[in-house]
Enzyme design. Structure first.
Site, short mmCIF file in Angstrom:
data_model
loop_
_atom_site.label_atom_id
_atom_site.label_comp_id
_atom_site.label_asym_id
_atom_site.label_seq_id
_atom_site.Cartn_x
_atom_site.Cartn_y
_atom_site.Cartn_z
N SER A 1 0.85 -1.20 0.00
CA SER A 1 0.00 0.00 0.00
C SER A 1 0.88 1.24 0.00
O SER A 1 1.56 1.49 -0.99
CB SER A 1 -1.04 -0.03 1.12
N ASP B 1 -2.94 -5.16 6.38
CA ASP B 1 -3.51 -6.05 5.36
C ASP B 1 -2.38 -6.93 4.81
O ASP B 1 -1.25 -6.48 4.69
CB ASP B 1 -4.11 -5.19 4.24
N HIS C 1 -3.07 -1.11 -2.70
CA HIS C 1 -4.07 -0.13 -2.27
C HIS C 1 -3.76 1.20 -2.92
O HIS C 1 -2.59 1.58 -2.98
CB HIS C 1 -4.03 0.09 -0.76
#
Ligand SMILES: C[S@@+](CC[C@H](N)C(=O)[O-])C[C@H]1O[C@@H](n2cnc3c(N)ncnc32)[C@H](O)[C@@H]1O
Lengths: 189, 281
Positions: free
Chosen positions: A12, A132, A39
């Site tokens: 991300s 995540d 992301h």
């Protein structure tokens, strides 16, 4: 582990530069399927595909639902959807709620990829600002796959690789620039 | 951890249980996300294993609405994909305006966010008074919530932005009232909407529609089921009628997609081919 058939990559914050380094370093002869979840706040992942495509020796495309996951191609999760891989290797999408505040979620991609490729999967967690990917990486390892985590020290955002190390551990924890050469080596039959 | 593949067997058995006990057939849903949902539901209902969930499916019929809601996850937003709503407003509505009475079917309406988005657009285009909307879903729970039109207020900001981006001419706040941390859609907007239960897997043609919206529903379906649903839509649309899908849906693997011609392909708006013998009224 078996000769790997696929590589699943998650990142991300700071992910674009990290992906440039990793994807750009993969060798042209790589026959593995590469799936990526990054992301991002932009509306589509198309631009990222273009940016990565400029330096990558492999084609970089957005993963499309119902299409087969292709070997030797880098396929990115579309913005706003979870990307999953089905047993016969085609992609499916879902707009179920966010997981770890994220959609696409790395955990969702990793878990479905782990189910499909099991011990023939390499999971890679790069820089990122949340956790995540950690549970997904754990699942990959549980099913016999191999885990590579970017060393948190050099990462733009250390939270994600650190969370992965804490929950899943890693077979290799290396600086960003070493990741592509490592994958290339692991993927040679 | 349990033996590899055990969970796949359990999911298959659960599908059988739902089918034989309650008549709901999930066998044609895309397996990977269905499995995720089954696992989540197993946790939510405090079952130790999927087999434990199967037992409850068999012996606690009152759980069925919960289970259906869990397996379908009715997630939605107002004006999701503003470009698509703009396309409807600017390109499709002018053509619908030629009909004296407009029928719209929204299949898989979840909690109704898209229905109300559509109503607002129609209202602003001056078409709502002659429009009838049928909003359907598999889940009774989802339909009830859609009817109530109550949403968390924290969504308001994003939805307002979406509304503006889709070409809204007023302020989204004109269409709801906010209290505490909830917003409630103006109930007057519901006047031409009929909410009804309809299962795309097993039910048949629902109405004669000029426009069908079925966005992000078939992404959960395998190719044969996607194909079935597309034929259902073909049979439900008037010639020249419109079909809107989610922005990332692929039609390449459905033979019945052949009868739909792209109208605004980027926006996944299609039109039922106009056969020579019957022209658009
Ligand atoms: C992800 S939501 C899509 C909501 C909305 N159309 C959107 O795009 O924001 C999918 C909806 O499809 C419904 N659904 C799933 N299977 C169905 C079926 N067999 N028949 C009718 N509706 C179904 C679910 O209950 C859920 O509300």
């Amino acid at each position: 582990m078996n000769v790997p058939a696929a590589i699943a990559i998650g990142c991300s914050a700071g992910g674009v530069d990290a992906l440039k380094a990793v994807i750009g370093g993969l060798q042209a002869t790589l026959r593995q399927t590469v799936v990526v979840c990054c992301h991002s706040s932009s509306d589509t992942v198309g631009l990222l595909c273009e940016v990565l495509g400029r330096t990558s020796k492999l084609p970089v495309i957005e993963a499309a639902e119902r299409h087969q996951a292709q070997p030797g191609v880098v396929q990115l999760a579309p913005t706003g959807y979870h990307l999953l891989v089905e047993n016969d290797h085609h992609f499916s999408l879902s707009i179920d709620s966010r997981v770890n505040h994220s959609r696409p979620s790395i955990d969702v991609l990793f878990m479905s990829a782990a189910d499909v490729w099991r011990s023939a999967l390499i999971g890679v967690v790069l820089t990122g600002g949340n956790n995540d990917g950690a549970a997904g990486l754990r699942r990959i390892r549980q099913l016999g796959g191999l885990a590579i985590v970017q060393s948190p020290h050099g990462a733009v955002a250390a939270t994600m690789p650190q969370a992965a190390l804490d929950l899943a551990g890693a077979d290799h924890c290396v600086p960003l620039d070493d990741i592509a050469p490592l994958i290339n080596r692991l993927c040679m039959a | 951890m349990s033996a590899p593949g055990l969970d796949n067997i359990e999911v298959d058995l659960l599908i059988q249980a739902l089918q034989r006990r309650h008549g709901y057939d999930f066998s044609q849903y895309a397996p990977a996300s269905l499995k995720r949902r089954v696992q989540q539901l197993t946790e939510q209902l405090d079952c130790k294993t999927i087999s434990g969930l199967i037992e409850r499916v068999m012996h606690e019929p009152e759980l069925l609405p919960n289970i259906l809601e869990g397996l379908t996850v009715p997630a939605s937003d107002m004006f999701r994909d503003p470009t698509m709503f703009r396309g409807l407003r600017e390109q499709v509505f002018p053509l619908l305006a030629s009909y004296p009475q407009i029928n719209i079917w929204q299949a898989g309406c979840a909690h109704g966010q898209e229905v109300y988005s559509l109503v607002i657009l129609l209202e602003e285009a001056g078409l709502y008074e002659r429009t009838q909307i049928f909003a359907t879903d598999l889940s009774d729970r989802a339909l009830q919530q859609a009817q109530d039109g109550i949403y968390p207020a924290r969504e308001a900001q994003q939805w307002s932005r979406n509304y503006q981006a889709s070409g809204g001419t007023r302020s989204l706040a004109d269409y709801y009232s906010a209290r505490y941390n909830l917003l409630k859609v103006d109930q007057h907007l519901r006047r031409n909407v009929t909410f009804a239960k309809h299962n795309l897997v097993s039910d048949s043609v629902f109405c004669e529609a000029h426009l069908i919206l079925c966005r992000n529903v078939m992404i959960y379906f395998s190719n044969p089921l996607q194909n079935r649903v597309l034929s259902l839509f073909r049979d439900s649309l008037v010639r020249g009628g419109f079909l809107c899908l989610g922005l990332r849906e692929s039609l390449e693997y459905a033979s019945s997609a052949g009868e739909f011609t792209p109208f605004a392909e980027q926006l996944r708006i299609y039109r039922l081919a106009i056969h020579q013998e019957r022209k658009l009224a």
